[in-house]
Design an enzyme around this catalytic site. Structure first.
Site, mmCIF file in Angstrom:
data_model
loop_
_atom_site.group_PDB
_atom_site.id
_atom_site.type_symbol
_atom_site.label_atom_id
_atom_site.label_comp_id
_atom_site.label_asym_id
_atom_site.label_seq_id
_atom_site.Cartn_x
_atom_site.Cartn_y
_atom_site.Cartn_z
ATOM 1 N N TYR A 54 -21.128 -24.957 -96.753
ATOM 2 C CA TYR A 54 -21.832 -25.358 -97.947
ATOM 3 C C TYR A 54 -21.330 -24.749 -99.312
ATOM 4 O O TYR A 54 -21.020 -25.337 -100.298
ATOM 5 C CB TYR A 54 -23.311 -25.255 -97.725
ATOM 6 N N SER A 88 -24.174 -25.686 -107.512
ATOM 7 C CA SER A 88 -25.224 -24.843 -107.031
ATOM 8 C C SER A 88 -25.043 -23.456 -107.433
ATOM 9 O O SER A 88 -23.877 -22.902 -107.754
ATOM 10 C CB SER A 88 -25.372 -24.947 -105.587
#
Length: 272
Positions: free
Chosen positions: A153, A140
């Site tokens: 995350y 990501s």
């Protein structure tokens, strides 16, 4: 001759489903792995109806026995693995003290990071024996940009980026390729499971919001070209460079959009 074999984790929806469908369209024998077997079968049926080959294997990526079964079953069925797409991921986006220890913190680490490491290890002996193969780790933009409420995350995505870089150097001159995929915000189920109630629909302009199909195309091109890193969309490179060279400016900007009021999460943004 039969086409090459690709394993795609998290293949029941979003980026994984789009990637499986695209590889099937281009002649790959696709192994779809996820927990929701009904969705896997639906995607597999579409691949077969289009003339491709697909194998659905119900897999909880946090279970080592199921990961090993995924690899063993693929080799039993097809006799080889050419590409592994470590795509399975999840997010729980809240202030750290609001996250539940097991369901939110441990689960993110297990799904986003440990699963990719363990599955890669199970596939690696096969690649080494054949002296070829390609690992694709779907990370990501959060692997480069530290955002409030993304603490765990982000930790998993930073970790996955580090794993990708180190693994590539370990496998230098073995014939095995390792690629990191770093998409920005993607229109998937991510927000539905993230845990945050956004104050606005999205802080990401529509022209920057990626579709799963766009990310899938980036993954396919990475396999074809052997690129080591793919950032999507390209403009996200500017944000990454900003975090590297002007972190204070990026921190000031983010501080305008993330606030704590009365101990509650007040966040604006889109899960990436």
């Amino acid at each position: 001759m039969s086409g090459p074999v690709v394993i795609v984790t998290g293949a029941s929806s979003g980026i994984g489903a789009a990637t499986a469908a695209l590889f099937g369209k281009h002649g790959y024998r696709v192994v779809l792995a996820a927990r929701r077997i009904e969705l896997l079968k639906s995607i597999g049926d579409r691949i077969r109806e289009a003339g491709g080959e697909a194998l659905e294997i119900k897999t909880d990526v946090t279970d080592l026995n199921q990961l090993k079964n995924l690899v063993d079953s693929t080799l039993f069925e097809y006799g080889e693995i050419n590409v592994l797409v470590n795509n399975a991921g999840m997010g729980r986006l809240q202030w750290l003290d609001e996250l539940r220890p097991e369901e939110d913190i441990t689960a993110q680490i297990e799904v986003n990071l440990l699963a990719a490491i363990h599955l890669t290890r199970f596939v690696l002996p096969h690649f080494l024996q054949r002296e070829r193969g390609h690992f694709i780790n779907v990370s990501s933009a959060g692997a480069w940009l530290a955002v409030p409420t993304y603490s765990v995350y982000t930790a998993t995505k930073y970790g996955l980026r580090g794993f990708t870089l180190s693994l590539r150097r370990e496998l230098r001159e073995t014939g095995i390729r390792v690629t990191g995929i770093y998409p920005g915000a993607v229109a998937t189920e991510f927000d539905q499971h993230a845990g945050v109630e956004w104050e606005i629909e999205s802080a990401t302009p529509r022209w920057l919001l990626l579709s799963p199909e766009q990310v899938a195309e980036g993954i396919l091109q990475a396999v074809r070209t052997g690129r080591k890193r793919v950032v999507l969309p390209w403009v996200m490179n500017l944000v990454i460079w900003g975090e590297i060279f002007t972190p204070g400016l990026i921190g000031w900007f983010l501080g305008r959009y993330f606030h704590r009021r009365g101990g509650k999460s007040i966040t604006w943004g889109e899960g990436g």
